[in-house]
Design a protein around this motif. Structure first.
Motif, PDB file in Angstrom:
ATOM      1  N   HIS A 118      -0.926   6.671  -3.561  1.00 26.90           N
ATOM      2  CA  HIS A 118      -1.871   6.434  -2.641  1.00 26.90           C
ATOM      3  C   HIS A 118      -1.718   6.373  -0.959  1.00 26.90           C
ATOM      4  CE1 HIS A 118      -3.862   2.333  -1.765  1.00 26.90           C
ATOM      5  NE2 HIS A 118      -3.173   2.381  -0.786  1.00 26.90           N
ATOM      6  N   GLN A 119      -3.399   6.143  -0.226  1.00 22.86           N
ATOM      7  CA  GLN A 119      -3.010   6.491   0.964  1.00 22.86           C
ATOM      8  C   GLN A 119      -3.510   5.388   2.119  1.00 22.86           C
ATOM      9  OE1 GLN A 119      -1.889   9.881   2.535  1.00 22.86           O
ATOM     10  NE2 GLN A 119      -1.154  10.755   0.561  1.00 22.86           N
ATOM     11  N   VAL A 120      -2.588   5.336   2.686  1.00 22.53           N
ATOM     12  CA  VAL A 120      -2.907   3.852   3.537  1.00 22.53           C
ATOM     13  C   VAL A 120      -3.551   4.688   5.121  1.00 22.53           C
ATOM     14  CG1 VAL A 120      -2.456   2.005   4.803  1.00 22.53           C
ATOM     15  CG2 VAL A 120      -1.227   2.349   2.952  1.00 22.53           C
ATOM     16  N   GLU A 121      -5.194   4.086   4.973  1.00 19.27           N
ATOM     17  CA  GLU A 121      -5.567   4.835   6.327  1.00 19.27           C
ATOM     18  C   GLU A 121      -5.753   4.071   7.875  1.00 19.27           C
ATOM     19  OE1 GLU A 121      -9.289   5.168   5.844  1.00 19.27           O
ATOM     20  OE2 GLU A 121      -9.480   6.402   3.888  1.00 19.27           O
ATOM     21  N   SER A 122      -3.950   3.892   8.220  1.00 22.50           N
ATOM     22  CA  SER A 122      -4.240   3.424   9.521  1.00 22.50           C
ATOM     23  C   SER A 122      -2.304   4.634  10.125  1.00 22.50           C
ATOM     24  CB  SER A 122      -3.325   2.203   9.284  1.00 22.50           C
ATOM     25  OG  SER A 122      -1.780   2.219   8.670  1.00 22.50           O
ATOM     26  N   SER A 357       6.107  -4.518  -5.295  1.00 25.89           N
ATOM     27  CA  SER A 357       6.644  -3.533  -5.141  1.00 25.89           C
ATOM     28  C   SER A 357       6.211  -2.537  -5.732  1.00 25.89           C
ATOM     29  CB  SER A 357       7.960  -3.953  -6.785  1.00 25.89           C
ATOM     30  OG  SER A 357       7.104  -4.232  -8.007  1.00 25.89           O
ATOM     31  N   GLU A 358       4.828  -2.870  -6.819  1.00 26.96           N
ATOM     32  CA  GLU A 358       3.737  -1.537  -6.744  1.00 26.96           C
ATOM     33  C   GLU A 358       3.317  -1.114  -4.885  1.00 26.96           C
ATOM     34  OE1 GLU A 358       3.206   0.296  -9.675  1.00 26.96           O
ATOM     35  OE2 GLU A 358       5.017  -0.330  -9.712  1.00 26.96           O
ATOM     36  N   THR A 359       3.459  -2.378  -4.601  1.00 30.20           N
ATOM     37  CA  THR A 359       2.776  -1.765  -2.964  1.00 30.20           C
ATOM     38  C   THR A 359       3.547  -1.175  -2.101  1.00 30.20           C
ATOM     39  OG1 THR A 359       1.180  -3.605  -2.983  1.00 30.20           O
ATOM     40  CG2 THR A 359       1.943  -2.941  -0.802  1.00 30.20           C
ATOM     41  N   ALA A 364       5.967   3.633   0.898  1.00 27.16           N
ATOM     42  CA  ALA A 364       6.967   5.326   0.072  1.00 27.16           C
ATOM     43  C   ALA A 364       5.914   6.736  -0.550  1.00 27.16           C
ATOM     44  CB  ALA A 364       7.345   4.493  -0.691  1.00 27.16           C
ATOM     45  N   ALA A 365       4.671   6.524  -1.092  1.00 21.73           N
ATOM     46  CA  ALA A 365       4.387   7.324  -1.396  1.00 21.73           C
ATOM     47  C   ALA A 365       3.715   8.222  -0.278  1.00 21.73           C
ATOM     48  CB  ALA A 365       3.329   7.010  -2.160  1.00 21.73           C
ATOM     49  N   THR A 366       3.642   7.151   1.007  1.00 22.94           N
ATOM     50  CA  THR A 366       2.500   7.636   1.912  1.00 22.94           C
ATOM     51  C   THR A 366       2.849   8.231   3.125  1.00 22.94           C
ATOM     52  OG1 THR A 366       0.736   5.688   1.658  1.00 22.94           O
ATOM     53  CG2 THR A 366       0.563   6.505   3.982  1.00 22.94           C
ATOM     54  N   PHE A 367       4.625   7.755   3.341  1.00 25.45           N
ATOM     55  CA  PHE A 367       5.289   8.222   4.281  1.00 25.45           C
ATOM     56  C   PHE A 367       5.495   9.505   4.194  1.00 25.45           C
ATOM     57  CE2 PHE A 367       6.488   3.133   5.274  1.00 25.45           C
ATOM     58  CZ  PHE A 367       5.582   4.019   7.020  1.00 25.45           C
TER      59      PHE A 367
END
Length: 376
Positions: A118-122, A357-359, A364-367
């Motif tokens: 998952h990629q958070v666009e920020s 927890s899934e968020t 964590a995957a983004t970092f």
């Protein structure tokens, strides 16, 4: 094929298997196999979606709606004649979900990858977002979590609490019967009583529970008060683990009636998407490892949060749905414990907890994908 409950699907076994060899089992991935290798259909056609993206795939949700409608039985009344039991409705729901899942798997591309993140666009950094004073409990979304698709939902849980709709209010006679029934026999062991007292003292200090004298509380009963038996189950890392039996239906022998359990009368309000991958992790892991390059190094990790459910609070006044009689020595005046947090034993707790927890997993995957030193 294995379904979500770890059972063999007989219909799938009846289908002729297509034998593959060399790279045809995992096309385009450079993975060679022995002649005769069969790639399981569930691995070939199940696409791993980001855990917290709202897919609205219909799984669990539709079947539970049927259960919810039938669960609205007034407290103290039995189910209509000929109605299915809760166990039968859950079994029907699992079968319906399995059929939906298999149909969707057959429609998915064979080229789906299992190594999605998952990629958070920020460009937010962890320290840029303080914990807001309005937060209740210990689930406090900040930083990248506030840019996640689940952010609005998490903020609602962190400020107003998690909804808990559990049917009709109990009468004083029903509550008196539940108090008389008391805790589960396992909770009356002297060692269990001592451990629970220690743990309860910590939770009261954290604001996670309140203790009332029953004789005083019943003079001004909270409308949503329901009392379930507490059990103290032997545990691998400590002598006992407290579990509130919210599936316990209390029989009233004097009038030949039964009080439906809290789980029986609960309306499903937790996001079904948060747990729609439960029961399917193992085949996904097997496929992901098989898909990886031979030179890749794969790490497996499992994390266990202490008192995970206790970190999320119930909505104001909804906590009274999770009350129980405090385990004490015989002859001691009854005391009622009112937890303010979600409980181990409530059917909706996993959905609410996994939303958070899934968020956290997505963040964590983004970092993990960022350059070393860029978060400092």
């Amino acid at each position: 094929m294995f379904d979500g409950e770890g059972e063999i699907n007989d219909e799938e076994l009846k289908k002729p298997s297509e034998k593959m060899s060399d790279e045809s089992a995992f096309p385009g991935l450079g993975i060679k196999t022995k002649p005769g290798f069969v790639r399981p259909n569930i691995l070939a056609r199940t696409e791993l979606l980001p855990p917290n993206e709202v897919s609205r795939n219909g799984e669990i949700e539709d079947g539970e709606k049927d259960c919810t409608a039938k669960n609205q039985t007034p407290a103290g009344e039995g189910p209509p004649a000929g109605a299915k039991t809760l166990k039968q409705r859950r079994r029907d729901t699992r079968k319906a979900n399995k059929s939906k899942r298999q149909k969707k798997q057959l429609q998915q591309s064979l080229g789906a990858t299992y190594w999605t993140t998952h990629q958070v666009e920020s460009t937010a950094k962890p320290e840029q977002h303080p914990v807001y004073p309005a937060y209740r409990g210990e689930m406090c979304p900040s930083g990248e979590a506030l840019h996640h698709p689940a952010a609005e939902t998490l903020l609602e849980y962190a400020t107003t609490g998690c909804p808990a709709v559990t049917g009709n209010d109990w009468t004083i006679d029903q509550l008196e019967a539940a108090v008389k029934r008391g805790p589960h026999q396992s909770a009356l062991d002297p060692a269990a009583i001592a451990q629970h007292a220690t743990e309860l003292e910590e939770k009261v200090a954290k604001g996670q529970a309140v203790v009332h004298d029953w004789n005083e509380l019943k003079k001004n009963l909270p409308p949503k008060l329901k009392i379930s038996p507490l059990a103290m189950i032997p545990h691998k890392s400590r002598p006992f683990r407290a579990i509130l039996d919210l599936s316990f239906a209390l029989k009233l022998l004097e009038i030949d009636d039964t009080i439906p359990s809290v789980n029986e009368t609960t309306t499903r309000t937790a996001p079904p998407e948060a747990i729609d991958q439960l029961g399917h992790s193992l085949p996904r892991l097997v496929a992901a490892v098989a898909e990886a390059d031979e030179e890749d190094v794969i790490f497996f990790a499992k994390y266990d949060l202490k008192d995970g459910f206790w970190r999320l609070v119930a909505e104001e006044d909804a906590q009274y749905n999770f009350a129980y009689v405090m385990p004490q020595q015989e002859g001691t005046p009854p005391r009622i414990v009112i937890p303010t947090s979600l409980q181990m034993g409530w059917g909706e707790s996993p959905g609410y907890f996994c939303t958070a927890s899934e968020t956290a997993r997505d963040v964590a995957a983004t970092f993990a994908q960022t350059d070393i030193g860029s978060l400092g």
